[in-house]
Design a protein around this motif. Structure first.
Motif, PDB file in Angstrom:
ATOM      1  N   ALA A 467       0.850  -1.196   0.000  1.00 58.11           N
ATOM      2  CA  ALA A 467       0.000   0.000   0.000  1.00 58.11           C
ATOM      3  C   ALA A 467       0.885   1.244   0.000  1.00 58.11           C
ATOM      4  O   ALA A 467       2.005   1.240   0.498  1.00 58.11           O
ATOM      5  CB  ALA A 467      -0.894   0.002   1.234  1.00 58.11           C
ATOM      6  N   ILE A 468       0.392   2.312  -0.603  1.00 59.33           N
ATOM      7  CA  ILE A 468       1.137   3.565  -0.624  1.00 59.33           C
ATOM      8  C   ILE A 468       0.805   4.327   0.645  1.00 59.33           C
ATOM      9  O   ILE A 468      -0.282   4.887   0.786  1.00 59.33           O
ATOM     10  CB  ILE A 468       0.780   4.394  -1.868  1.00 59.33           C
ATOM     11  N   ASP A 469       1.728   4.317   1.554  1.00 57.82           N
ATOM     12  CA  ASP A 469       1.530   4.974   2.847  1.00 57.82           C
ATOM     13  C   ASP A 469       2.569   6.084   2.970  1.00 57.82           C
ATOM     14  O   ASP A 469       3.564   5.958   3.682  1.00 57.82           O
ATOM     15  CB  ASP A 469       1.680   3.941   3.968  1.00 57.82           C
ATOM     16  N   THR A 470       2.348   7.181   2.231  1.00 61.78           N
ATOM     17  CA  THR A 470       3.352   8.230   2.080  1.00 61.78           C
ATOM     18  C   THR A 470       2.715   9.605   2.195  1.00 61.78           C
ATOM     19  O   THR A 470       1.586   9.814   1.782  1.00 61.78           O
ATOM     20  CB  THR A 470       4.048   8.115   0.707  1.00 61.78           C
ATOM     21  N   PHE A 544       5.952  29.874   5.817  1.00 61.91           N
ATOM     22  CA  PHE A 544       4.583  30.134   5.376  1.00 61.91           C
ATOM     23  C   PHE A 544       3.872  28.826   5.043  1.00 61.91           C
ATOM     24  O   PHE A 544       4.444  27.939   4.405  1.00 61.91           O
ATOM     25  CB  PHE A 544       4.578  31.044   4.142  1.00 61.91           C
ATOM     26  N   GLU A 545       2.636  28.727   5.451  1.00 66.33           N
ATOM     27  CA  GLU A 545       1.825  27.546   5.183  1.00 66.33           C
ATOM     28  C   GLU A 545       0.898  27.833   4.001  1.00 66.33           C
ATOM     29  O   GLU A 545      -0.203  28.340   4.156  1.00 66.33           O
ATOM     30  CB  GLU A 545       1.004  27.173   6.417  1.00 66.33           C
ATOM     31  N   PHE A 546       1.363  27.498   2.792  1.00 63.64           N
ATOM     32  CA  PHE A 546       0.552  27.722   1.591  1.00 63.64           C
ATOM     33  C   PHE A 546      -0.559  26.678   1.481  1.00 63.64           C
ATOM     34  O   PHE A 546      -1.657  26.982   1.051  1.00 63.64           O
ATOM     35  CB  PHE A 546       1.439  27.683   0.344  1.00 63.64           C
ATOM     36  N   LYS A 547      -0.232  25.469   1.862  1.00 62.08           N
ATOM     37  CA  LYS A 547      -1.244  24.403   1.917  1.00 62.08           C
ATOM     38  C   LYS A 547      -0.844  23.443   3.024  1.00 62.08           C
ATOM     39  O   LYS A 547       0.298  22.986   3.075  1.00 62.08           O
ATOM     40  CB  LYS A 547      -1.346  23.629   0.597  1.00 62.08           C
ATOM     41  N   THR A 548      -1.784  23.137   3.881  1.00 66.67           N
ATOM     42  CA  THR A 548      -1.523  22.201   4.971  1.00 66.67           C
ATOM     43  C   THR A 548      -2.178  20.856   4.662  1.00 66.67           C
ATOM     44  O   THR A 548      -3.024  20.747   3.769  1.00 66.67           O
ATOM     45  CB  THR A 548      -2.057  22.753   6.301  1.00 66.67           C
ATOM     46  N   TYR A 549      -1.785  19.839   5.414  1.00 65.93           N
ATOM     47  CA  TYR A 549      -2.307  18.495   5.163  1.00 65.93           C
ATOM     48  C   TYR A 549      -3.813  18.412   5.359  1.00 65.93           C
ATOM     49  O   TYR A 549      -4.486  17.599   4.720  1.00 65.93           O
ATOM     50  CB  TYR A 549      -1.624  17.483   6.088  1.00 65.93           C
ATOM     51  N   ASP A 550      -4.344  19.218   6.239  1.00 65.35           N
ATOM     52  CA  ASP A 550      -5.766  19.105   6.548  1.00 65.35           C
ATOM     53  C   ASP A 550      -6.660  19.871   5.584  1.00 65.35           C
ATOM     54  O   ASP A 550      -7.872  19.922   5.770  1.00 65.35           O
ATOM     55  CB  ASP A 550      -6.027  19.583   7.979  1.00 65.35           C
ATOM     56  N   LYS A 551      -6.077  20.449   4.530  1.00 63.67           N
ATOM     57  CA  LYS A 551      -6.872  21.173   3.542  1.00 63.67           C
ATOM     58  C   LYS A 551      -6.608  20.628   2.147  1.00 63.67           C
ATOM     59  O   LYS A 551      -5.493  20.225   1.825  1.00 63.67           O
ATOM     60  CB  LYS A 551      -6.543  22.670   3.586  1.00 63.67           C
ATOM     61  N   THR A 552      -7.648  20.635   1.321  1.00 62.70           N
ATOM     62  CA  THR A 552      -7.504  20.213  -0.071  1.00 62.70           C
ATOM     63  C   THR A 552      -6.982  21.372  -0.907  1.00 62.70           C
ATOM     64  O   THR A 552      -6.918  22.514  -0.442  1.00 62.70           O
ATOM     65  CB  THR A 552      -8.855  19.752  -0.633  1.00 62.70           C
ATOM     66  N   VAL A 580      10.748  21.914   9.741  1.00 61.82           N
ATOM     67  CA  VAL A 580       9.751  21.176   8.958  1.00 61.82           C
ATOM     68  C   VAL A 580       9.867  19.682   9.227  1.00 61.82           C
ATOM     69  O   VAL A 580       8.862  18.973   9.351  1.00 61.82           O
ATOM     70  CB  VAL A 580       9.924  21.477   7.457  1.00 61.82           C
ATOM     71  N   ALA A 581      11.107  19.192   9.341  1.00 68.13           N
ATOM     72  CA  ALA A 581      11.309  17.753   9.556  1.00 68.13           C
ATOM     73  C   ALA A 581      10.689  17.288  10.865  1.00 68.13           C
ATOM     74  O   ALA A 581      10.066  16.216  10.918  1.00 68.13           O
ATOM     75  CB  ALA A 581      12.802  17.438   9.545  1.00 68.13           C
ATOM     76  N   HIS A 582      10.855  18.062  11.921  1.00 65.81           N
ATOM     77  CA  HIS A 582      10.299  17.648  13.210  1.00 65.81           C
ATOM     78  C   HIS A 582       8.772  17.662  13.177  1.00 65.81           C
ATOM     79  O   HIS A 582       8.127  16.849  13.848  1.00 65.81           O
ATOM     80  CB  HIS A 582      10.823  18.544  14.319  1.00 65.81           C
ATOM     81  N   ARG A 583       8.203  18.567  12.414  1.00 69.32           N
ATOM     82  CA  ARG A 583       6.742  18.551  12.273  1.00 69.32           C
ATOM     83  C   ARG A 583       6.310  17.389  11.387  1.00 69.32           C
ATOM     84  O   ARG A 583       5.319  16.712  11.666  1.00 69.32           O
ATOM     85  CB  ARG A 583       6.268  19.891  11.680  1.00 69.32           C
ATOM     86  N   LEU A 584       7.071  17.139  10.326  1.00 68.13           N
ATOM     87  CA  LEU A 584       6.749  16.051   9.403  1.00 68.13           C
ATOM     88  C   LEU A 584       6.882  14.692  10.090  1.00 68.13           C
ATOM     89  O   LEU A 584       6.112  13.763   9.813  1.00 68.13           O
ATOM     90  CB  LEU A 584       7.682  16.135   8.194  1.00 68.13           C
ATOM     91  N   ALA A 585       7.848  14.571  10.989  1.00 67.17           N
ATOM     92  CA  ALA A 585       8.089  13.286  11.658  1.00 67.17           C
ATOM     93  C   ALA A 585       6.908  12.845  12.511  1.00 67.17           C
ATOM     94  O   ALA A 585       6.787  11.662  12.836  1.00 67.17           O
ATOM     95  CB  ALA A 585       9.348  13.384  12.519  1.00 67.17           C
ATOM     96  N   LYS A 586       6.042  13.766  12.872  1.00 66.26           N
ATOM     97  CA  LYS A 586       4.885  13.428  13.697  1.00 66.26           C
ATOM     98  C   LYS A 586       3.735  12.829  12.881  1.00 66.26           C
ATOM     99  O   LYS A 586       2.753  12.353  13.451  1.00 66.26           O
ATOM    100  CB  LYS A 586       4.390  14.681  14.431  1.00 66.26           C
ATOM    101  N   ARG A 587       3.856  12.860  11.538  1.00 65.28           N
ATOM    102  CA  ARG A 587       2.815  12.284  10.693  1.00 65.28           C
ATOM    103  C   ARG A 587       2.774  10.762  10.860  1.00 65.28           C
ATOM    104  O   ARG A 587       3.781  10.116  11.151  1.00 65.28           O
ATOM    105  CB  ARG A 587       3.085  12.628   9.227  1.00 65.28           C
ATOM    106  N   ALA A 588       1.595  10.187  10.662  1.00 64.17           N
ATOM    107  CA  ALA A 588       1.405   8.748  10.876  1.00 64.17           C
ATOM    108  C   ALA A 588       1.873   7.903   9.700  1.00 64.17           C
ATOM    109  O   ALA A 588       2.080   6.695   9.849  1.00 64.17           O
ATOM    110  CB  ALA A 588      -0.074   8.466  11.159  1.00 64.17           C
ATOM    111  N   GLU A 589       2.051   8.504   8.511  1.00 64.40           N
ATOM    112  CA  GLU A 589       2.432   7.724   7.342  1.00 64.40           C
ATOM    113  C   GLU A 589       3.802   7.063   7.530  1.00 64.40           C
ATOM    114  O   GLU A 589       4.702   7.620   8.180  1.00 64.40           O
ATOM    115  CB  GLU A 589       2.479   8.610   6.091  1.00 64.40           C
ATOM    116  N   LYS A 590       3.944   5.886   6.942  1.00 68.98           N
ATOM    117  CA  LYS A 590       5.194   5.146   7.082  1.00 68.98           C
ATOM    118  C   LYS A 590       6.334   5.843   6.361  1.00 68.98           C
ATOM    119  O   LYS A 590       7.449   5.922   6.875  1.00 68.98           O
ATOM    120  CB  LYS A 590       5.011   3.724   6.535  1.00 68.98           C
TER     121      LYS A 590
END
Length: 686
Positions: A467-470, A544-552, A580-590
């Motif tokens: 599965a694509i878990d990215t 700057f947050e141009f697009k976040t994960y919780d928005k389409t 950015v890496a420390h924030r990204l590391a908290k994501r659940a994706e593998k």
């Protein structure tokens, strides 16, 4: 009295690495805000000092990625909690005025006593405000005790000098009364002359009767708390005056009669009489200071000397604390009020919080840490008004939406090609396949000949596709150099195309941009505010947050439309990547992918050389990779990112998007299963 200043043995495990500077700063911020609960407390890590101004708690900045020992963490937590209590419970205006007045009058000793009394008063309130605070501050107090022990060992006479020692002894006695568990506090008091210890405990008892203003966990009556500060300062003045009066009486010539009671006084441990006691027995005016009041503390500690009440020399003249330093008249004794005693606060151990990796260069010390992190953070690209941010503000949302639409329409077929390529690759990725092997079902249909030959690979089994878990984070360099040769527009179009393709394929994606701008207080004297060290970064990092994960993408059209206009100031690449890496590391994706769109080297206000700054950038990329993040450099009309990134591509024009960038991204997403004919896809899109 013992020859050495005895303290219990130290714990060597405290000097083992515990957590990183970033984890420490994040934890400190959370902890201090927890202590204040409903109160508004701001935590600022800056420079190499620590204080509070009634609005902010300032703590020494740390090198974010460097390890800190357990001792440093313990000391820092207690220090921060103590400063937070000052911010919450101390009337800073009254305290500052008190200190200024004493400085003008040359009464620095009174200020030190006031500081000691106020420290214990706020910690008393802290036990109710946050019950676990005693254990935290106890570690810091123990560290202070170990530091001042060095002064006592260098000058044993200090243990008998009430002027040098009493403010410090008050903090020890106060924390013992508050129930702090460290045995170091009691052991430290045992090293002092008995009359100093007795006086310290009586002052501590008086402090515990002062109002703290704390009414429950996280609840404070500010008016009562501030009244408590004023009472603490009044107590400090009272203690100082009475001790000075005692000194004045001892300094008068022998045989001189006192007007009040007609009793003579002698220097040293001579008969001061009960007239030195306060009428109501106030804890700060007792005559228990080891004078001729029936208590022979010197005898108890083994340092006694002239027990007949005669004049004592060093170090036995503990009753007056003068060490024979003056033979002047009573007025002269008041000069001793300006004598600076041993530092009683927690400031002595701030050097223990020095976690800044340093390197000597041409006689200068380079500190691999930002000078301040208070202005670092993630921000929306829009500001409430033009005055707050001259680039984009809420009133220009429609303009930004039109900008995005223009870029999307211009990309046209290229976006369709990239999306189609990714979708076909995803179909390939998710397809299950039957593969041959030595186990599974007997494959009579395809392996007949093999069965007759007795081959071992005559079985088949269904192999499920992974599965694509990215998730993907796009980070755009928003430095001023990106304005040249339309690089920012190229970066904007690249980010928009990738984001549309990923979002359409259901893969989580965020789009960020980073720059480095001066701190809000950049006009201040940096050395006066932050210290004289050399720092790796003096700018503030704005992401700057141009697009976040919780928005389409549909919800982020206006924000994405601002990218091409956000080439602003500098770029502190190492810090931005790690934030950015420390924030990204908290994501659940593998799998986590960071694609950095940039046009060159890091460039910001720093004390590092270009070579050292490049080293820091490479180190930051390696750290991100070690965190399990796939790092990809996307050079915008620039191929120099190969110096920093193990994996990189170059985009010189929009034709490179579907060929280079998406191939690289699809390869990361799909691994070895990515086999797509680019030419066929381009034909389909055309």
């Amino acid at each position: 009295m013992a020859d050495n200043f005895y303290l219990p043995p130290d714990d060597p495990d405290l000097d083992k690495d515990y957590i990183t500077g970033r984890e420490y700063m994040d934890g400190m911020t959370t902890g201090i805000k927890t202590i204040s609960s409903e109160l508004d407390t701001n935590v600022v890590f800056h420079g190499d000092g620590a204080a509070t101004d009634g609005k902010n708690v300032y703590l020494p900045t740390q090198c974010p990625e460097s390890p800190m020992t357990l001792r440093q963490v313990n000391v820092g937590r207690g220090y921060g909690n103590h400063e937070a209590l000052h911010q919450i419970l101390t009337d800073m205006e009254a305290w500052s005025q008190f200190a200024r007045d004493n400085e003008e009058k040359g009464l620095s000793w009174t200020t030190s006593m006031g500081n000691a009394i106020e420290d214990i008063r706020i910690e008393h309130g802290g036990l109710t405000l946050y019950p676990g605070i005693a254990k935290s501050i106890d570690h810091t107090a123990e560290a202070v005790t170990r530091e001042v022990a060095k002064q006592f060992e260098a000058d044993p006479d200090l243990a008998c000098d009430i002027w040098a020692t009493l403010p410090l002894a008050v903090t020890w006695a106060g924390r013992v009364r508050l129930g702090y568990p460290s045995p170091h506090l009691t052991a430290a008091l045992d090293n002092l002359s008995g009359h100093i210890t007795d006086r310290a405990f009586k002052i501590a008892d008086a402090i515990l009767g002062l109002d703290t203003g704390v009414e429950g966990v996280g609840k404070v009556d500010k008016a009562k708390a501030y009244n408590g500060t004023k009472s603490a300062l009044d107590l400090a003045v009272l203690v100082s005056k009475e001790l000075a009066e005692e000194e004045e009486k001892r300094e008068k010539p022998k045989g001189r009669k006192e007007d009040e009671d007609g009793e003579g006084t002698k220097r040293g441990r001579g008969d001061t009489g009960t007239d030195e006691r306060d009428a109501d027995g106030d804890a700060s005016s007792e005559s228990d200071a080891g004078q001729d009041d029936g208590h022979s503390h010197e005898g108890e500690t083994g340092d006694g000397g002239d027990t007949a009440g005669g004049e004592r020399g060093k170090p036995d003249d503990t009753s007056d604390g003068t060490d024979g330093r003056s033979e002047g008249d009573g007025e002269k004794s008041f000069d001793w009020m300006s004598t600076k005693p041993i530092e009683s606060g927690l400031e002595q151990i701030k050097d223990m919080l020095d976690n800044k990796k340093t390197k000597k260069r041409a006689g200068k010390t380079i500190i691999y840490a930002p000078i301040c992190t208070s202005s670092d953070g993630f921000f929306p690209p829009f500001s409430p008004s033009r005055e707050a941010d001259p680039w984009w503000y809420e009133g220009n949302r429609e303009d930004a939406r039109r900008e995005f639409t223009c870029h999307r329409d211009e990309l046209g077929a290229k976006v369709a090609t990239m999306r189609r390529k990714l979708e076909q690759a995803l179909i390939t990725k998710t397809r299950s396949e039957w593969v041959g092997g030595r186990s599974g079902k007997l494959d009579v249909r395809k392996r007949g000949v093999g069965i007759m030959r007795a081959d071992d690979k005559i079985f088949r089994k269904l192999e499920e596709a992974d599965a694509i878990d990215t998730c993907v984070s796009l980070l755009v360099d928003c430095s001023g150099s990106m304005r040249s040769r339309d690089r920012m527009e190229t970066a904007a179009k690249t980010a928009i195309a990738i984001a549309i393709a990923l979002d359409g394929a259901g893969i989580p994606v965020e789009v960020l941009g980073h720059t480095a701008v001066p701190h809000a207080d950049s006009k201040l004297d940096y050395e006066a505010r932050y210290g004289k060290g050399k720092w790796a970064r003096r700018d503030a990092v704005r992401i700057f947050e141009f697009k976040t994960y919780d928005k389409t993408m549909r919800q982020s059209i206006a924000e994405m439309g601002t990218i091409a206009s956000m080439a602003l100031a500098h770029n502190a690449d190492p810090d931005a990547y790690l934030m950015v890496a420390h924030r990204l590391a908290k994501r659940a994706e593998k799998r986590k992918v960071m694609m950095v769109l940039a046009d060159g080297h890091p460039e910001h206000v720093t004390d590092l050389t270009d070579h050292e700054l490049s080293q820091q950038t490479r180190k930051a990329v390696v750290t991100c990779c070690d965190m399990g993040i796939d790092m990809v450099g996307v050079g915008i009309q620039y191929d120099g990112l190969k110096e920093f990134f193990p994996d990189y591509v170059v985009v010189r024009n929009m034709d490179d998007l579907s060929r280079e960038v998406m191939d690289r991204l699809a390869k990361l997403l799909l691994g070895n299963r990515f086999h797509i004919d680019n030419s066929a896809l381009i034909n389909v899109a055309s």
